[in-house]
Scaffold this motif. Sequence first.
Motif, PDB file in Angstrom:
ATOM      1  N   ASP A 176     -55.874 -69.513 -23.802  1.00  0.00           N
ATOM      2  CA  ASP A 176     -56.896 -70.412 -23.277  1.00  0.00           C
ATOM      3  C   ASP A 176     -56.227 -71.742 -22.926  1.00  0.00           C
ATOM      4  O   ASP A 176     -55.753 -72.460 -23.808  1.00  0.00           O
ATOM      5  N   THR A 177     -56.178 -72.076 -21.654  1.00  0.00           N
ATOM      6  CA  THR A 177     -55.525 -73.310 -21.218  1.00  0.00           C
ATOM      7  C   THR A 177     -56.533 -74.357 -20.735  1.00  0.00           C
ATOM      8  O   THR A 177     -56.160 -75.352 -20.115  1.00  0.00           O
ATOM      9  N   SER A 178     -57.824 -74.125 -21.012  1.00  0.00           N
ATOM     10  CA  SER A 178     -58.796 -75.196 -20.792  1.00  0.00           C
ATOM     11  C   SER A 178     -58.508 -76.297 -21.816  1.00  0.00           C
ATOM     12  O   SER A 178     -57.823 -76.064 -22.819  1.00  0.00           O
ATOM     13  N   PHE A 179     -59.026 -77.486 -21.582  1.00  0.00           N
ATOM     14  CA  PHE A 179     -58.789 -78.559 -22.553  1.00  0.00           C
ATOM     15  C   PHE A 179     -59.928 -79.567 -22.504  1.00  0.00           C
ATOM     16  O   PHE A 179     -60.615 -79.716 -21.492  1.00  0.00           O
ATOM     17  N   GLU A 180     -60.107 -80.245 -23.632  1.00  0.00           N
ATOM     18  CA  GLU A 180     -61.153 -81.267 -23.715  1.00  0.00           C
ATOM     19  C   GLU A 180     -60.648 -82.569 -23.115  1.00  0.00           C
ATOM     20  O   GLU A 180     -59.502 -82.974 -23.349  1.00  0.00           O
ATOM     21  N   ILE A 181     -61.502 -83.218 -22.351  1.00  0.00           N
ATOM     22  CA  ILE A 181     -61.203 -84.511 -21.749  1.00  0.00           C
ATOM     23  C   ILE A 181     -61.957 -85.573 -22.547  1.00  0.00           C
ATOM     24  O   ILE A 181     -63.192 -85.594 -22.557  1.00  0.00           O
ATOM     25  N   ASP A 182     -61.224 -86.441 -23.233  1.00  0.00           N
ATOM     26  CA  ASP A 182     -61.839 -87.524 -23.994  1.00  0.00           C
ATOM     27  C   ASP A 182     -61.853 -88.769 -23.117  1.00  0.00           C
ATOM     28  O   ASP A 182     -60.797 -89.328 -22.787  1.00  0.00           O
ATOM     29  N   LEU A 183     -63.040 -89.216 -22.731  1.00  0.00           N
ATOM     30  CA  LEU A 183     -63.168 -90.304 -21.765  1.00  0.00           C
ATOM     31  C   LEU A 183     -63.453 -91.660 -22.409  1.00  0.00           C
ATOM     32  O   LEU A 183     -63.632 -92.656 -21.706  1.00  0.00           O
ATOM     33  N   GLY A 184     -63.479 -91.722 -23.729  1.00  0.00           N
ATOM     34  CA  GLY A 184     -63.719 -92.994 -24.397  1.00  0.00           C
ATOM     35  C   GLY A 184     -65.197 -93.264 -24.601  1.00  0.00           C
ATOM     36  O   GLY A 184     -66.041 -92.378 -24.462  1.00  0.00           O
ATOM     37  N   THR A 185     -65.514 -94.513 -24.917  1.00  0.00           N
ATOM     38  CA  THR A 185     -66.877 -94.897 -25.307  1.00  0.00           C
ATOM     39  C   THR A 185     -67.621 -95.576 -24.169  1.00  0.00           C
ATOM     40  O   THR A 185     -67.067 -96.420 -23.462  1.00  0.00           O
ATOM     41  N   ILE A 186     -68.869 -95.184 -24.010  1.00  0.00           N
ATOM     42  CA  ILE A 186     -69.759 -95.850 -23.067  1.00  0.00           C
ATOM     43  C   ILE A 186     -70.962 -96.381 -23.835  1.00  0.00           C
ATOM     44  O   ILE A 186     -71.357 -95.810 -24.841  1.00  0.00           O
ATOM     45  N   THR A 187     -71.527 -97.492 -23.373  1.00  0.00           N
ATOM     46  CA  THR A 187     -72.724 -98.064 -23.993  1.00  0.00           C
ATOM     47  C   THR A 187     -73.874 -97.991 -22.999  1.00  0.00           C
ATOM     48  O   THR A 187     -73.776 -98.530 -21.884  1.00  0.00           O
ATOM     49  N   LEU A 188     -74.936 -97.304 -23.387  1.00  0.00           N
ATOM     50  CA  LEU A 188     -76.081 -97.100 -22.511  1.00  0.00           C
ATOM     51  C   LEU A 188     -77.189 -98.087 -22.860  1.00  0.00           C
ATOM     52  O   LEU A 188     -77.668 -98.122 -23.992  1.00  0.00           O
ATOM     53  N   LYS A 189     -77.572 -98.900 -21.871  1.00  0.00           N
ATOM     54  CA  LYS A 189     -78.649 -99.878 -22.045  1.00  0.00           C
ATOM     55  C   LYS A 189     -79.790 -99.622 -21.065  1.00  0.00           C
ATOM     56  O   LYS A 189     -80.673-100.449 -20.904  1.00  0.00           O
ATOM     57  N   GLY A 190     -79.734 -98.502 -20.400  1.00  0.00           N
ATOM     58  CA  GLY A 190     -80.721 -98.110 -19.403  1.00  0.00           C
ATOM     59  C   GLY A 190     -80.181 -96.896 -18.680  1.00  0.00           C
ATOM     60  O   GLY A 190     -79.104 -96.376 -19.022  1.00  0.00           O
ATOM     61  N   ASP A 191     -80.904 -96.410 -17.681  1.00  0.00           N
ATOM     62  CA  ASP A 191     -80.394 -95.292 -16.885  1.00  0.00           C
ATOM     63  C   ASP A 191     -79.027 -95.679 -16.315  1.00  0.00           C
ATOM     64  O   ASP A 191     -78.839 -96.794 -15.815  1.00  0.00           O
ATOM     65  N   ALA A 192     -78.072 -94.769 -16.400  1.00  0.00           N
ATOM     66  CA  ALA A 192     -76.695 -95.140 -16.070  1.00  0.00           C
ATOM     67  C   ALA A 192     -75.978 -94.024 -15.324  1.00  0.00           C
ATOM     68  O   ALA A 192     -76.355 -92.853 -15.393  1.00  0.00           O
ATOM     69  N   THR A 193     -74.912 -94.418 -14.621  1.00  0.00           N
ATOM     70  CA  THR A 193     -73.983 -93.480 -13.988  1.00  0.00           C
ATOM     71  C   THR A 193     -72.572 -93.830 -14.433  1.00  0.00           C
ATOM     72  O   THR A 193     -72.122 -94.966 -14.244  1.00  0.00           O
ATOM     73  N   ALA A 194     -71.896 -92.866 -15.057  1.00  0.00           N
ATOM     74  CA  ALA A 194     -70.512 -93.054 -15.492  1.00  0.00           C
ATOM     75  C   ALA A 194     -69.590 -92.321 -14.520  1.00  0.00           C
ATOM     76  O   ALA A 194     -69.839 -91.167 -14.165  1.00  0.00           O
ATOM     77  N   ALA A 254     -74.290 -96.594 -28.065  1.00  0.00           N
ATOM     78  CA  ALA A 254     -72.880 -96.333 -27.741  1.00  0.00           C
ATOM     79  C   ALA A 254     -72.536 -94.880 -28.062  1.00  0.00           C
ATOM     80  O   ALA A 254     -72.901 -94.368 -29.126  1.00  0.00           O
ATOM     81  N   TYR A 255     -71.834 -94.249 -27.150  1.00  0.00           N
ATOM     82  CA  TYR A 255     -71.447 -92.845 -27.309  1.00  0.00           C
ATOM     83  C   TYR A 255     -70.020 -92.623 -26.813  1.00  0.00           C
ATOM     84  O   TYR A 255     -69.583 -93.265 -25.852  1.00  0.00           O
ATOM     85  N   LYS A 256     -69.345 -91.686 -27.453  1.00  0.00           N
ATOM     86  CA  LYS A 256     -68.091 -91.169 -26.899  1.00  0.00           C
ATOM     87  C   LYS A 256     -68.450 -90.077 -25.897  1.00  0.00           C
ATOM     88  O   LYS A 256     -69.236 -89.182 -26.207  1.00  0.00           O
ATOM     89  N   LEU A 257     -67.871 -90.160 -24.706  1.00  0.00           N
ATOM     90  CA  LEU A 257     -68.141 -89.183 -23.653  1.00  0.00           C
ATOM     91  C   LEU A 257     -66.956 -88.230 -23.540  1.00  0.00           C
ATOM     92  O   LEU A 257     -65.797 -88.664 -23.450  1.00  0.00           O
ATOM     93  N   SER A 258     -67.239 -86.937 -23.551  1.00  0.00           N
ATOM     94  CA  SER A 258     -66.169 -85.946 -23.402  1.00  0.00           C
ATOM     95  C   SER A 258     -66.701 -84.736 -22.646  1.00  0.00           C
ATOM     96  O   SER A 258     -67.911 -84.535 -22.517  1.00  0.00           O
ATOM     97  N   CYS A 259     -65.793 -83.941 -22.144  1.00  0.00           N
ATOM     98  CA  CYS A 259     -66.145 -82.696 -21.456  1.00  0.00           C
ATOM     99  C   CYS A 259     -64.921 -81.790 -21.475  1.00  0.00           C
ATOM    100  O   CYS A 259     -63.850 -82.174 -21.949  1.00  0.00           O
ATOM    101  N   THR A 260     -65.094 -80.580 -20.979  1.00  0.00           N
ATOM    102  CA  THR A 260     -64.001 -79.606 -20.951  1.00  0.00           C
ATOM    103  C   THR A 260     -63.587 -79.339 -19.512  1.00  0.00           C
ATOM    104  O   THR A 260     -64.445 -79.170 -18.638  1.00  0.00           O
ATOM    105  N   PHE A 261     -62.285 -79.312 -19.274  1.00  0.00           N
ATOM    106  CA  PHE A 261     -61.750 -78.914 -17.973  1.00  0.00           C
ATOM    107  C   PHE A 261     -61.689 -77.398 -17.933  1.00  0.00           C
ATOM    108  O   PHE A 261     -60.997 -76.771 -18.737  1.00  0.00           O
ATOM    109  N   GLY A 262     -62.439 -76.795 -17.011  1.00  0.00           N
ATOM    110  CA  GLY A 262     -62.507 -75.338 -16.929  1.00  0.00           C
ATOM    111  C   GLY A 262     -63.522 -74.777 -17.908  1.00  0.00           C
ATOM    112  O   GLY A 262     -64.443 -75.468 -18.347  1.00  0.00           O
TER     113      GLY A 262
END
Length: 252
Positions: free
Chosen positions: A183-201, A110-118
């Motif tokens: 700086d007006t970029s921001f982090e996008i917190d997408l919540g938790t995903i659970t990986l049990k094999g190769d996956a596409t979120a 299980a992982y929290k998935l996040s990224c940055t806009f911009g």
Amino acid sequence: MKQLTLLLLGLILFSCTSDSDEPVKEVSLSLAFAHNWDGTSVTKDEFNKLDYTNKKGTKMSITKLRYLISRIKLTDSANNVIEFDGYKLVDLSDNATLSHRLTKLVKEGAYKLSCTFGFSNADNKDGVYQDLNSANWNVPSQLTGGYHYMQLEGKFKNTSLVELGYSYHAIKAYNPTTKVSKDTSFEIDLGTITLKGDATATINMNIAEWFKNPNEWDLETKNSGLMMNYDAQIQMSDNGKSGVFSLGGVQQ
């Protein structure tokens, strides 16, 4: 009896050792980018149609949507962070850009998935990304250079029912008069995903939210020249943080 006890103990220890030594499977994760207007799917097939109504009640269309995602991260339950190199320029008109396979394999779990806009200021280095240069993604030097975060364009009907164009372009906020930048970029917190094999979120963008909360957008007064408008850039960033992005399904 003593020999039997020792045998049983050995079997238990062997079993425990075998379980702990079992290798944790590594899997790949890809991202898919999907777009909607308050739940109605938006693809390039809907371009140039005045089918959308923003919160202000203005009829509008989309003719271009491109945006940049960077600093993609997975964080496990122990707060260990896996950060992936690079960035992704998503272009709704080009289906080939609507998916992105991450560059590293990760362990199942299980992982929290996040990224940055911009781009953050640290990454927004003027002229260094050749593919973005070729995509005409640069910001003019008089606005401190670097790169766009997003280009959202289309047309809208004003109060006189005249069809006009809009350019909702997000960049680092900069005031050419005062020379103040933010700086007006921001982090996008997408919540938790659970990986049990190769996956596409799937990462969903609700385009309507850019015009909604907390700033109800009036295209009559804010439809162009927004890259030079420091306050408008901050309002765009605030609207983006309020629910534009969300996690869709995880296929595996």
